[in-house]
Design an enzyme around this catalytic site. Structure first.
Site, PDB file in Angstrom:
ATOM      1  N   THR A  57      -1.773   5.671   1.627  1.00  0.00           N
ATOM      2  CA  THR A  57      -2.940   4.809   1.502  1.00  0.00           C
ATOM      3  C   THR A  57      -3.106   4.005   2.778  1.00  0.00           C
ATOM      4  O   THR A  57      -2.128   3.510   3.342  1.00  0.00           O
ATOM      5  CB  THR A  57      -2.796   3.853   0.305  1.00  0.00           C
ATOM      6  OG1 THR A  57      -2.643   4.614  -0.891  1.00  0.00           O
ATOM      7  CG2 THR A  57      -4.023   2.968   0.170  1.00  0.00           C
ATOM      8  N   LEU A  63       0.867  -1.173   0.000  1.00  0.00           N
ATOM      9  CA  LEU A  63       0.000   0.000   0.000  1.00  0.00           C
ATOM     10  C   LEU A  63       0.904   1.223   0.000  1.00  0.00           C
ATOM     11  O   LEU A  63       1.943   1.242   0.673  1.00  0.00           O
ATOM     12  CB  LEU A  63      -0.919   0.014   1.223  1.00  0.00           C
ATOM     13  CG  LEU A  63      -2.070  -0.998   1.244  1.00  0.00           C
ATOM     14  CD1 LEU A  63      -2.827  -0.923   2.564  1.00  0.00           C
ATOM     15  CD2 LEU A  63      -3.023  -0.788   0.084  1.00  0.00           C
ATOM     16  N   ASP A  64       0.507   2.251  -0.737  1.00  0.00           N
ATOM     17  CA  ASP A  64       1.306   3.465  -0.813  1.00  0.00           C
ATOM     18  C   ASP A  64       1.428   4.128   0.561  1.00  0.00           C
ATOM     19  O   ASP A  64       0.649   3.866   1.480  1.00  0.00           O
ATOM     20  CB  ASP A  64       0.687   4.460  -1.804  1.00  0.00           C
ATOM     21  CG  ASP A  64       0.692   3.933  -3.225  1.00  0.00           C
ATOM     22  OD1 ASP A  64       1.548   3.077  -3.519  1.00  0.00           O
ATOM     23  OD2 ASP A  64      -0.159   4.371  -4.022  1.00  0.00           O
ATOM     24  N   PHE A  65       2.390   5.041   0.653  1.00  0.00           N
ATOM     25  CA  PHE A  65       2.658   5.773   1.897  1.00  0.00           C
ATOM     26  C   PHE A  65       1.401   6.461   2.413  1.00  0.00           C
ATOM     27  O   PHE A  65       1.139   6.474   3.620  1.00  0.00           O
ATOM     28  CB  PHE A  65       3.774   6.782   1.634  1.00  0.00           C
ATOM     29  CG  PHE A  65       4.222   7.535   2.850  1.00  0.00           C
ATOM     30  CD1 PHE A  65       5.006   6.931   3.815  1.00  0.00           C
ATOM     31  CD2 PHE A  65       3.882   8.871   3.022  1.00  0.00           C
ATOM     32  CE1 PHE A  65       5.433   7.626   4.937  1.00  0.00           C
ATOM     33  CE2 PHE A  65       4.303   9.578   4.132  1.00  0.00           C
ATOM     34  CZ  PHE A  65       5.083   8.953   5.089  1.00  0.00           C
TER      35      PHE A  65
END
Length: 374
Positions: A232, A228-230
């Site tokens: 997200t 998961l993105d930073f």
């Protein structure tokens, strides 16, 4: 007579009072001021604090040369973050409270927890995987060690592609290695990731990672299922089974990922149809298997989307294709695993043994989380 005796001080009481007064005078805690002691007033406290501050060295100004031995003390924010993570000062995630099952369920879970596969059912395993599971390093690192000719099986140096089985004499740099085997149920954890956490084992900038938040394992290590993105949040899965992680992440299996997306603005009907049919991004065609509007407030609109791949920032880039900025992105489901409503941000829930067995059956894996069926 009774009242007069009550008012008369007893010798023991008089002696005790005298000792207390003497002790208080010695320690400077008397309430009277004949010994010269006085409490600090506000002005005196301020002067004392100012003198302590003046005694401290001033911060280094721009262009100053660091003093010898001061490099470790004068760390910047980036270095301080790294040292904080290295010291383990990052708060561990809290376990979600869960009710215990019936006595029958608890008994079954205990039986599964203690069950081990017989050695004859383990078969051969790829050497780099066995070494990594033993805890000698990552699988990639073990591949480099094998390519360097540093590993032998039963007295012969081997290369990549070699397999090992229980009973083999495995040595790394001439030292025998007692291999560990995946002979039990793997573990699976559901974690509610927060914004501002990296899905990485180490960050050169010293930022908090999800592995800092998880409890450490003694005999194995956590494998993140997807990323998961930073910025997200939402459901992030961890397991000790590499085969389960590969089964869920590999595009060939097409496991669904569901997200709740908040954007500034609103998609037109034609744009929603285009996102479902497919749009061209810089790294190829992308589309949602399902997209539905879920209302919103003011200029913000919520959407629920489903896709079957996990390319970098794919959901955000698909909305940005129509110049809509994603202001909130949360993963709410990954395959059969849905984010529990009671799982708060920063908390985790570890599946019990019966739930793990159900997940392995769903993924088509064996009891120990491998591709073999027993």
């Amino acid at each position: 007579m009774k009242d007069q005796r009550a008012r008369r001080p007893q010798p023991a009481i008089r002696e005790r009072n005298a000792k207390q007064q003497q002790t208080a005078a010695t320690a400077g805690r008397r309430t009277t001021r004949d010994d010269g002691w006085q409490p600090l007033g506000n002005k005196a406290r301020a002067e004392l604090a100012q003198s302590k501050t003046a005694a401290k060295p001033r911060p280094a100004a721009a262009g100053d040369k660091p003093a010898a031995g001061a490099a470790g003390a004068a760390t910047n924010e980036r270095g301080a973050g790294r040292s904080k993570a290295a010291r383990g000062d990052v708060g561990r995630a809290k376990r979600m409270k869960q009710r215990k099952g019936s006595q029958k369920e608890v008994a079954i879970q205990k039986q599964l927890r203690e069950k081990r596969l017989p050695t004859k059912h383990l078969g051969e395993e790829r050497l780099q995987k066995a070494l990594a599971f033993t805890g000698l390093g990552s699988r990639r690192e073990m591949e480099e060690v094998i390519e360097g000719g540093r590993v032998s099986i039963n007295g012969q140096i081997v290369g990549l592609g070699a397999k090992v089985k229980p009973g083999d004499d495995v040595r790394v740099d001439g030292k025998r290695v007692q291999l560990k085997w995946e002979d039990r149920l793997p573990r699976i954890v559901m974690y509610h990731k927060q914004e501002g956490e990296l899905v990485s084992r180490d960050d050169p900038e010293g930022r908090v990672t999800v592995f800092d938040r998880l409890h450490k394992l003694g005999s194995s290590k956590w494998i993140a299922i997807g990323r998961l993105d930073f910025n997200t949040s939402g459901l992030l899965l961890f397991t000790t089974s590499g085969d389960l992680a590969n089964r869920m992440m590999h595009p060939s299996f097409g496991v669904e990922r569901e997200y709740a997306v908040r954007v500034l603005g609103k998609l037109e009907d034609a744009q929603m149809k285009a996102l479902a049919d497919g749009i061209e991004l810089e790294d190829g065609l992308a589309h949602f298997d399902h997209i539905v509007e879920r209302g919103g407030e003011g200029k913000n609109t919520w959407y629920h989307v489903i896709l079957r791949e996990g390319r970098n920032r794919e959901v955000r880039r698909m909305f940005e294709h129509f110049e809509l900025q994603v202001s909130r992105l949360m993963r709410v489901r990954f395959g059969m695993f849905a984010l529990p409503g009671r799982l708060k941000r920063g908390q985790f829930y570890e599946l019990n043994e019966t739930e793990v067995l159900k997940a392995l059956k769903w993924a088509g894996l064996g009891f120990n989380g491998t591709e073999k069926d027993y």
